[in-house]
Design a protein around this motif. Structure first.
Motif, PDB file in Angstrom:
ATOM      1  N   ARG A   1       0.845  -1.210   0.000  1.00 55.94           N
ATOM      2  CA  ARG A   1       0.000   0.000   0.000  1.00 55.94           C
ATOM      3  C   ARG A   1       0.873   1.251   0.000  1.00 55.94           C
ATOM      4  O   ARG A   1       0.620   2.207  -0.739  1.00 55.94           O
ATOM      5  N   VAL A   2       1.887   1.271   0.846  1.00 50.57           N
ATOM      6  CA  VAL A   2       2.819   2.405   0.904  1.00 50.57           C
ATOM      7  C   VAL A   2       3.459   2.598  -0.472  1.00 50.57           C
ATOM      8  O   VAL A   2       3.531   3.714  -0.993  1.00 50.57           O
ATOM      9  N   ALA A   3       3.914   1.503  -1.067  1.00 44.95           N
ATOM     10  CA  ALA A   3       4.587   1.576  -2.364  1.00 44.95           C
ATOM     11  C   ALA A   3       3.653   2.089  -3.451  1.00 44.95           C
ATOM     12  O   ALA A   3       4.043   2.936  -4.270  1.00 44.95           O
ATOM     13  N   VAL A   4       2.425   1.611  -3.459  1.00 47.94           N
ATOM     14  CA  VAL A   4       1.446   2.047  -4.472  1.00 47.94           C
ATOM     15  C   VAL A   4       1.153   3.536  -4.313  1.00 47.94           C
ATOM     16  O   VAL A   4       1.151   4.289  -5.293  1.00 47.94           O
ATOM     17  N   GLU A   5       0.919   3.958  -3.092  1.00 47.40           N
ATOM     18  CA  GLU A   5       0.582   5.366  -2.860  1.00 47.40           C
ATOM     19  C   GLU A   5       1.714   6.299  -3.271  1.00 47.40           C
ATOM     20  O   GLU A   5       1.461   7.394  -3.761  1.00 47.40           O
ATOM     21  N   GLU A   6       2.948   5.872  -3.088  1.00 50.61           N
ATOM     22  CA  GLU A   6       4.087   6.720  -3.435  1.00 50.61           C
ATOM     23  C   GLU A   6       4.301   6.862  -4.939  1.00 50.61           C
ATOM     24  O   GLU A   6       5.036   7.742  -5.379  1.00 50.61           O
ATOM     25  N   LEU A   7       3.634   6.011  -5.737  1.00 46.41           N
ATOM     26  CA  LEU A   7       3.772   6.121  -7.196  1.00 46.41           C
ATOM     27  C   LEU A   7       3.078   7.367  -7.745  1.00 46.41           C
ATOM     28  O   LEU A   7       3.466   7.870  -8.792  1.00 46.41           O
ATOM     29  N   GLY A   8       2.033   7.829  -7.053  1.00 52.75           N
ATOM     30  CA  GLY A   8       1.297   8.998  -7.537  1.00 52.75           C
ATOM     31  C   GLY A   8       0.532   8.728  -8.820  1.00 52.75           C
ATOM     32  O   GLY A   8       0.433   9.600  -9.691  1.00 52.75           O
ATOM     33  N   LEU A   9      -0.044   7.539  -8.952  1.00 56.64           N
ATOM     34  CA  LEU A   9      -0.826   7.200 -10.138  1.00 56.64           C
ATOM     35  C   LEU A   9      -2.170   7.920 -10.118  1.00 56.64           C
ATOM     36  O   LEU A   9      -2.605   8.409  -9.072  1.00 56.64           O
ATOM     37  N   SER A  10      -2.838   7.925 -11.245  1.00 57.89           N
ATOM     38  CA  SER A  10      -4.206   8.446 -11.286  1.00 57.89           C
ATOM     39  C   SER A  10      -5.061   7.555 -10.389  1.00 57.89           C
ATOM     40  O   SER A  10      -4.713   6.389 -10.131  1.00 57.89           O
ATOM     41  N   GLU A  11      -6.173   8.078  -9.932  1.00 56.93           N
ATOM     42  CA  GLU A  11      -7.050   7.318  -9.042  1.00 56.93           C
ATOM     43  C   GLU A  11      -7.484   6.007  -9.710  1.00 56.93           C
ATOM     44  O   GLU A  11      -7.505   4.951  -9.086  1.00 56.93           O
ATOM     45  N   GLU A  12      -7.818   6.082 -10.986  1.00 56.95           N
ATOM     46  CA  GLU A  12      -8.279   4.890 -11.712  1.00 56.95           C
ATOM     47  C   GLU A  12      -7.172   3.840 -11.815  1.00 56.95           C
ATOM     48  O   GLU A  12      -7.390   2.663 -11.549  1.00 56.95           O
ATOM     49  N   HIS A  13      -5.969   4.270 -12.178  1.00 54.76           N
ATOM     50  CA  HIS A  13      -4.858   3.319 -12.285  1.00 54.76           C
ATOM     51  C   HIS A  13      -4.498   2.739 -10.923  1.00 54.76           C
ATOM     52  O   HIS A  13      -4.224   1.540 -10.798  1.00 54.76           O
ATOM     53  N   GLU A  14      -4.492   3.582  -9.899  1.00 60.79           N
ATOM     54  CA  GLU A  14      -4.173   3.095  -8.562  1.00 60.79           C
ATOM     55  C   GLU A  14      -5.184   2.056  -8.114  1.00 60.79           C
ATOM     56  O   GLU A  14      -4.814   1.018  -7.565  1.00 60.79           O
ATOM     57  N   GLN A  15      -6.452   2.308  -8.369  1.00 66.91           N
ATOM     58  CA  GLN A  15      -7.498   1.361  -7.948  1.00 66.91           C
ATOM     59  C   GLN A  15      -7.385   0.045  -8.709  1.00 66.91           C
ATOM     60  O   GLN A  15      -7.530  -1.031  -8.134  1.00 66.91           O
ATOM     61  N   THR A  16      -7.088   0.119  -9.994  1.00 64.87           N
ATOM     62  CA  THR A  16      -6.917  -1.096 -10.801  1.00 64.87           C
ATOM     63  C   THR A  16      -5.760  -1.932 -10.256  1.00 64.87           C
ATOM     64  O   THR A  16      -5.886  -3.148 -10.068  1.00 64.87           O
ATOM     65  N   LEU A  17      -4.645  -1.293  -9.999  1.00 65.32           N
ATOM     66  CA  LEU A  17      -3.471  -1.978  -9.472  1.00 65.32           C
ATOM     67  C   LEU A  17      -3.770  -2.556  -8.095  1.00 65.32           C
ATOM     68  O   LEU A  17      -3.458  -3.712  -7.805  1.00 65.32           O
ATOM     69  N   TRP A  18      -4.384  -1.754  -7.239  1.00 63.09           N
ATOM     70  CA  TRP A  18      -4.668  -2.205  -5.874  1.00 63.09           C
ATOM     71  C   TRP A  18      -5.643  -3.375  -5.864  1.00 63.09           C
ATOM     72  O   TRP A  18      -5.482  -4.324  -5.081  1.00 63.09           O
ATOM     73  N   ASN A  19      -6.646  -3.335  -6.730  1.00 60.33           N
ATOM     74  CA  ASN A  19      -7.596  -4.448  -6.801  1.00 60.33           C
ATOM     75  C   ASN A  19      -6.877  -5.750  -7.123  1.00 60.33           C
ATOM     76  O   ASN A  19      -7.152  -6.791  -6.532  1.00 60.33           O
ATOM     77  N   TYR A  20      -5.937  -5.690  -8.060  1.00 60.96           N
ATOM     78  CA  TYR A  20      -5.182  -6.889  -8.411  1.00 60.96           C
ATOM     79  C   TYR A  20      -4.310  -7.340  -7.232  1.00 60.96           C
ATOM     80  O   TYR A  20      -4.267  -8.522  -6.906  1.00 60.96           O
ATOM     81  N   LEU A  21      -3.616  -6.413  -6.611  1.00 62.87           N
ATOM     82  CA  LEU A  21      -2.698  -6.773  -5.523  1.00 62.87           C
ATOM     83  C   LEU A  21      -3.437  -7.383  -4.341  1.00 62.87           C
ATOM     84  O   LEU A  21      -2.947  -8.342  -3.732  1.00 62.87           O
ATOM     85  N   THR A  22      -4.611  -6.864  -4.014  1.00 59.91           N
ATOM     86  CA  THR A  22      -5.373  -7.441  -2.895  1.00 59.91           C
ATOM     87  C   THR A  22      -5.885  -8.834  -3.262  1.00 59.91           C
ATOM     88  O   THR A  22      -5.877  -9.740  -2.422  1.00 59.91           O
ATOM     89  N   TYR A  23      -6.285  -9.009  -4.525  1.00 59.80           N
ATOM     90  CA  TYR A  23      -6.713 -10.328  -4.985  1.00 59.80           C
ATOM     91  C   TYR A  23      -5.534 -11.306  -4.928  1.00 59.80           C
ATOM     92  O   TYR A  23      -5.657 -12.429  -4.447  1.00 59.80           O
ATOM     93  N   ALA A  24      -4.387 -10.880  -5.437  1.00 59.77           N
ATOM     94  CA  ALA A  24      -3.204 -11.743  -5.457  1.00 59.77           C
ATOM     95  C   ALA A  24      -2.779 -12.134  -4.039  1.00 59.77           C
ATOM     96  O   ALA A  24      -2.450 -13.292  -3.776  1.00 59.77           O
ATOM     97  N   ALA A  25      -2.796 -11.157  -3.131  1.00 60.03           N
ATOM     98  CA  ALA A  25      -2.402 -11.434  -1.743  1.00 60.03           C
ATOM     99  C   ALA A  25      -3.344 -12.463  -1.127  1.00 60.03           C
ATOM    100  O   ALA A  25      -2.895 -13.406  -0.463  1.00 60.03           O
ATOM    101  N   ALA A  26      -4.637 -12.319  -1.346  1.00 60.48           N
ATOM    102  CA  ALA A  26      -5.610 -13.267  -0.793  1.00 60.48           C
ATOM    103  C   ALA A  26      -5.406 -14.655  -1.390  1.00 60.48           C
ATOM    104  O   ALA A  26      -5.564 -15.664  -0.699  1.00 60.48           O
ATOM    105  N   SER A  27      -5.017 -14.720  -2.638  1.00 55.75           N
ATOM    106  CA  SER A  27      -4.804 -15.992  -3.320  1.00 55.75           C
ATOM    107  C   SER A  27      -3.615 -16.765  -2.772  1.00 55.75           C
ATOM    108  O   SER A  27      -3.529 -17.988  -2.941  1.00 55.75           O
ATOM    109  N   MET A  28      -2.675 -16.079  -2.153  1.00 59.26           N
ATOM    110  CA  MET A  28      -1.468 -16.737  -1.651  1.00 59.26           C
ATOM    111  C   MET A  28      -1.635 -17.299  -0.243  1.00 59.26           C
ATOM    112  O   MET A  28      -0.795 -18.067   0.223  1.00 59.26           O
TER     113      MET A  28
END
Length: 137
Positions: free
Chosen positions: A105-132
């Motif tokens: 989360r810290v790493a994603v927030e520091e990228l300064g992506l657009s809200e849409e890109h950040e949400q897309t990336l975060w959705n994948y990362l939370t899914y991936a984390a749950a899958s592991m």
């Protein structure tokens, strides 16, 4: 207008997510920042037997680059990702999941992506984390 060809709809390839967010540099920044957190984390750090986190950082960077539409260097070098299989030797419980997402989360927030890109990336990362997750607790 002789000689001018009409470009049919759908013939121009849209940019990949990888390209939209800045390509390799963006993913290298993301993963480097993430591993800065992991290096100091008493729960996650022991999951990386290598003294140097550099190789793990490179593997995750190349995986994410490929996943999001960049070069296929990861698969070219390592074959199919098989993420669950590669993580099976490690106990990944809810606490490890939460710690992983905290640093990401810290790493994603520091990228300064657009809200849409950040949400897309975060959705994948939370899914991936749950899958592991492979252990109770």
């Amino acid at each position: 207008m002789e000689g001018v060809r009409e470009i049919r709809r759908g013939t121009l390839q849209e940019q990949t997510f990888y390209e939209q967010v800045g390509g390799e540099e963006t993913f290298r920044r993301l993963v480097h920042r993430f591993y800065e957190g992991v290096a100091e984390d008493p729960l996650l750090r022991p999951m990386y037997p290598e003294e140097d986190l550099g190789p793990a950082e490179e593997r995750l960077t190349l995986f994410l680059i490929q996943y999001w539409g960049g070069p296929t260097t990861y698969s070219d070098n390592r074959g199919h990702p098989r993420l669950r299989m590669r993580h099976a030797p490690f106990t990944v419980d809810r606490a490890a999941h939460d710690a992983w997402l905290k640093h990401m989360r810290v790493a994603v927030e520091e990228l300064g992506l657009s809200e849409e890109h950040e949400q897309t990336l975060w959705n994948y990362l939370t899914y991936a984390a749950a899958s592991m997750v492979n252990a109770p607790g």
